[in-house]
Structure formats: C-alpha cells, structure tokens
Motif scaffolding. Structure first.
Motif, PDB file in Angstrom:
ATOM      1  N   ASP B  46       0.821  -1.220   0.000  1.00 51.41           N
ATOM      2  CA  ASP B  46       0.000   0.000   0.000  1.00 51.41           C
ATOM      3  C   ASP B  46       0.855   1.270   0.000  1.00 51.41           C
ATOM      4  O   ASP B  46       0.615   2.201   0.780  1.00 51.41           O
ATOM      5  N   ILE B  47       1.827   1.306  -0.863  1.00 52.42           N
ATOM      6  CA  ILE B  47       2.688   2.491  -0.935  1.00 52.42           C
ATOM      7  C   ILE B  47       1.967   3.632  -1.668  1.00 52.42           C
ATOM      8  O   ILE B  47       1.489   3.467  -2.797  1.00 52.42           O
ATOM      9  N   ASP B  48       1.872   4.746  -0.993  1.00 53.04           N
ATOM     10  CA  ASP B  48       1.405   5.996  -1.609  1.00 53.04           C
ATOM     11  C   ASP B  48       2.586   6.960  -1.623  1.00 53.04           C
ATOM     12  O   ASP B  48       3.347   7.020  -0.652  1.00 53.04           O
ATOM     13  N   VAL B  49       2.722   7.702  -2.714  1.00 50.74           N
ATOM     14  CA  VAL B  49       3.751   8.738  -2.759  1.00 50.74           C
ATOM     15  C   VAL B  49       3.090  10.057  -3.164  1.00 50.74           C
ATOM     16  O   VAL B  49       2.277  10.089  -4.097  1.00 50.74           O
ATOM     17  N   PHE B  50       3.422  11.085  -2.439  1.00 49.84           N
ATOM     18  CA  PHE B  50       2.919  12.423  -2.746  1.00 49.84           C
ATOM     19  C   PHE B  50       4.098  13.347  -3.021  1.00 49.84           C
ATOM     20  O   PHE B  50       5.127  13.262  -2.340  1.00 49.84           O
ATOM     21  N   TYR B  51       3.927  14.205  -4.029  1.00 50.71           N
ATOM     22  CA  TYR B  51       4.846  15.325  -4.212  1.00 50.71           C
ATOM     23  C   TYR B  51       4.032  16.572  -3.859  1.00 50.71           C
ATOM     24  O   TYR B  51       3.209  17.020  -4.663  1.00 50.71           O
TER      25      TYR B  51
END
Lengths: 224, 286
Positions: B46-51
């Motif tokens: 469940d990896i989420d990445v936000f910039y």
C-alpha cells in the motif's frame, strides 16, 4: 486510436483470411458437385483453382510474418495473428482435399454405393467450415465447441459409410475376370479415399475452431 | 488489487545491517493481481507517494522476487520511476516527497527511522538512463562507491565488477584512462560496474538502455540477464519489447499512479487479465 496503420493491417488480415475461407468453401462445393454430377469441367476447374488458393496462402503467410516482424504484436493481437497463421494452413489443406474430390470425380465411378450419401457428408463439412470461420470472425467461443461436437457426428457418419463399403465389398460376388475385379477395386478404393478426405476436412474445421478458441480466450483445450 | 500475504515469521532486523537480504523470509507472498513469489526480496505494501499535494503513486502492492529481473512498464508519468526511487529512498532527496505505506527490504521497512539511507543504497544500487561516469579513470569510477563508504578497494574487486558488467575485456589495458573516453554503451556498463562493485543485493535500473544504439542495447540486455544470476534486478523501461525479452516478472503502471497488473512476463504479454493492460501493451492507448 494510436497505431492506426497497425490496426488497419490487423483488420485487413482478418478480412483476407475470411476471403480465403470463402474461396475455399466455394471450391469445396464445386468438388462435391463435380462428384455428384461427374462433371469433368467442373472437376478440372477445382483442380486448376488450387494454384490461386496456394497464392492466397502465401500472401497471408507474408502478412502474418510482416506483422510479427514489424509491429511486434502482443497479447490478444499476437494470439489473433498466431491463430490466423495456423488457420490459413488448415484452409489451404481443405482446398487440397477439395482438389482431391475433383480428381476422384474425373477418375472413376462415383455412384457405386447409392445408399451412401456423399453429398450429405459434404454438406456437414461445409457447415462446419462456415461455423468455424464464424467463430473466428465473431470471436464466439461457444461456436468453437459446437464445431468440435459436430465433428464427432461427422466421424460417426464416415465410419458408417466406410463400414457399408467394406460390407458390400465382402458380399460382392458378381465380378468376372481380373480386369473387372481390378477396376472395381480401384473404384472402391477411391470411394473410401473420398470418405477419408471428407472426414479430414471436418478435422481441419475443428482445427480452425480450436485456434479461434485460443485466439479468443488463450484456451488451448481444443488443440489436439 | 489483492493484499499480499504477510509473513508473521518475518525478521525485524535493522535494514542497515550488513546483509539485510540474507534475513529474508522464504515463505511465499502474493502481490497486486500477480503471481506467488516464493522469495520476495522487496515487498511493497500500500505504498502511496505524494509530491506536495499531488499523489504520484496509489496503494502500490507487490512482491519482487529475489534474483530475477522485474520490469516496470507504463506510460510517461504513471509513477514507475517514482516507485523505483522509493525502493532505495532516492525520493528522500526531493523535499516535497512523502511516502506512506510499507516498503520492506528483507522484511525491514526501509522508511523506518533507524535505517541509514546511505547504507541502504549500498545494498540497493542504481543505474540511470544517461550513462553518468565521473570525470575520473575507469578504475576510480568503479572504486567510487566503495571509497565513499570507506571500504577496501582491491584490484580484484575492480576486476570482478568490470567482469560482472561484461566490460573487463574491453578496458583491462586502459584502466587509468578516463571513463568519459568510452563509448556510450561502454559508459553505461561502466556505471553498472560501479553499481555492483559494492556487491549490492538489488540493482535498480531506470531506462538503462534508452540512450544506447541497438548493439549497445543488446549488450546491456544480455548483461541484465547475467546479473540476475547474482542480483535482483528491477528495471523501468518504456520499451515493452525489452521488458518482454529480459524480464521474468512485469508490473504495469497506468495513469493515476496505479499498478494495474503484476504477473509473470509471459502472462502479461500473452494474456493479460486487465483490458486496460491489453489496450496499453497492444498500443490501443498511450
């Protein structure tokens, strides 16, 4: 849709395979009719027409190899091209067998066993070919199984026909002299070959349905 | 996407230990819609990445098998390179980046506070799109990663790395010459030698052959297959045929930063589960 040229080539391949199948079905009908009517001209037309089918096959083979080499198809497109590549081989073989029917029509007595309805057997193969191609064009998986089941019926009808020939051969005792016996045996042999070729046409139609099923569902259940 | 099977027996040692991969649990794990992975070396959960406010990856779940080649494909901007950079925490270098979820390497979350990113990158090397040798000798290029971490540099290690990168025979008589003198393909293999010199467990490759000509590309592809005998290779590529040729597993990222399908490469390219994947790999949408 991106890759418009590629998509149009796929559409063209499908249309050309269908066109080849229509030509083959026409030749099969002509071969059967030549057998029924002992029409030598019609038989000759089937035999001479085989070159055209062979050329269609070679053209389609090149279309398939070009698509593979130049477009690197994958997934459903790859299965469609692979199936088409195999189907044209079966169509070409059916055309060869139709040519055999033309040869038999030219060569000998075709009404030795009036109780055996070769035309009925031939009609079944025509319907099977039509159904197999419909399965390919319409991507109809159920139709693939229908063709496979109909082949069992055709095999049975061919077996009964062959048994009838053999039984009559055993019971036949009205021949007089070696020459008459030899001529009769040639006609019988050719009749048995006719039945065998019709049975093989059914097998090729099943092959087409099997490749269509692979194309549709990646399912090789009907292959062999 | 289905949840991976978590392994209750998985060890919890610090990833900065010398050989984190050796602590891997050997039990199976599933990921996305993908295959059973017997020996996952990397597990994304469940990896989420936000910039900043923009979400680049959404709930990426997959298990990357040890000593195989895993290819990540998808259209530009789909997040595949972002995921690659998560694995060795290269995203740490982007101040606005935030990573949620778990990214396990040898069973240990690489984003735990006690993980040293530099030590992590020693175990998870990286090769980039453009060959980027340093303006140093071939020898010093290969030795660079070792020296940065104060590790011993020997001629044997340099030779082994160059042999591992299939470059030794071409440069063995010019080790003192500048790495910049090499051809593009040789430079990329020099970068691979630099990446494997510290003997990592994983080599990440971001479009490693996209700047190379066909001959150099073939050499790098052959090399990637060879590397997988000793290392786990994760490669991002735009070239789907390259992914098909060299990888064992393929993950397909599509727009929105989602991993739509992850499976055996043969399955992906012959009979994918998802229509969107089929449409993408057959070129029906870009």
């Amino acid at each position: 849709m991106p890759r418009n040229e590629y998509q149009s080539q796929l559409t063209e391949l499908r249309a050309d395979v269908v066109e080849m199948s229509e030509t083959v079905a026409e030749r099969l009908e002509m071969g059967l009719e030549a057998l029924e009517t002992a029409d030598e001209a019609l038989a000759e037309a089937v035999i001479e027409g085989d070159a055209e089918i062979n050329q269609q096959y070679l053209d389609l083979e090149k279309q398939c190899t070009d698509l593979i080499a130049l477009q690197q198809p994958v997934a459903g497109d790859l299965r469609f091209i692979a199936a088409s590549f195999k189907i044209i081989t079966d169509l070409e073989r059916i055309a060869d067998l139709a040519t055999n029917l033309g040869e038999y029509a030219k060569a000998g007595e075709t009404s030795l066993f009036p109780e055996i309805d070769i035309q009925e057997l031939g009609e079944v193969t025509l319907e099977m070919l039509d159904e197999a191609m419909a399965a390919y064009v319409e991507e109809d998986r159920e139709q693939c199984y229908v063709v496979d089941e109909r082949d069992d019926d055709l095999d049975y009808l061919c077996e009964v026909a062959s048994d009838t020939v053999v039984r009559e051969l055993i019971e036949h005792d009205q021949l007089d002299g070696d020459a008459e016996i030899e001529a009769y045996m040639e006609d019988v042999s050719q009749f048995l070959l006719t039945i065998r070729d019709i049975e093989r046409i059914g097998d090729h139609s099943v092959n087409i349905a099997a490749r269509a099923l692979y194309m549709i569902d990646n399912n090789d259940e009907l292959i062999y | 996407m289905s949840e991976p099977d978590t392994d209750p027996e998985a060890p919890d040692e610090a990833v900065s230990s010398p050989t984190p991969g050796s602590e891997l649990a050997a039990t199976g794990s599933t990921s996305a819609s993908g295959p059973l992975i017997d020996t996952p070396i990397i597990e994304s959960k469940d990896i989420d990445v936000f910039y900043g406010d923009e979400q680049a990856l959404q709930e990426i779940t997959m298990a990357i098998p040890e000593k195989q080649v895993t290819a990540l494909i998808g259209p530009s901007g789909c997040g595949k390179s972002t995921f690659l950079r998560c694995v060795n925490r290269m995203n740490d270098l982007i101040s606005s980046a935030r990573v949620d979820g778990e990214l396990l390497f040898g069973g240990k979350d690489v984003y735990d506070d006690d993980v040293d990113p530099v030590a992590l990158r020693r175990k998870i090397g990286m090769v980039f799109q453009q060959p980027n040798p340093f303006p140093k000798s071939i020898y010093d290029n290969v030795a660079y990663g070792l020296r940065v971490q104060d590790e011993e540099v020997t001629d044997e290690i340099i030779e082994e790395a160059l042999r591992g990168a299939a470059l030794w025979d071409e440069v063995k008589d010019q080790l003192d010459e500048s790495g910049l003198e090499l051809s593009g393909g040789q430079q990329q293999r020099l970068c691979i030698a630099r990446a494997i010199a510290p003997d990592p467990e994983v080599v990440l490759m971001d479009e490693p052959a996209s700047a190379l000509d066909p001959v150099a590309t073939s050499k790098v592809e052959d090399l990637i297959s060879d590397l997988a005998e000793q290392y786990t290779v994760v490669i991002v590529t735009h070239n789907m045929q390259q992914a098909a040729r060299i990888s064992d597993k393929t993950g397909v990222f599509l727009t929105g930063g989602k991993l739509v399908e992850f499976d055996d490469t043969q399955k992906i390219f012959e009979n994918p589960e998802h229509q969107r994947v089929e449409d993408y790999i057959t070129g029906k949408f870009g």
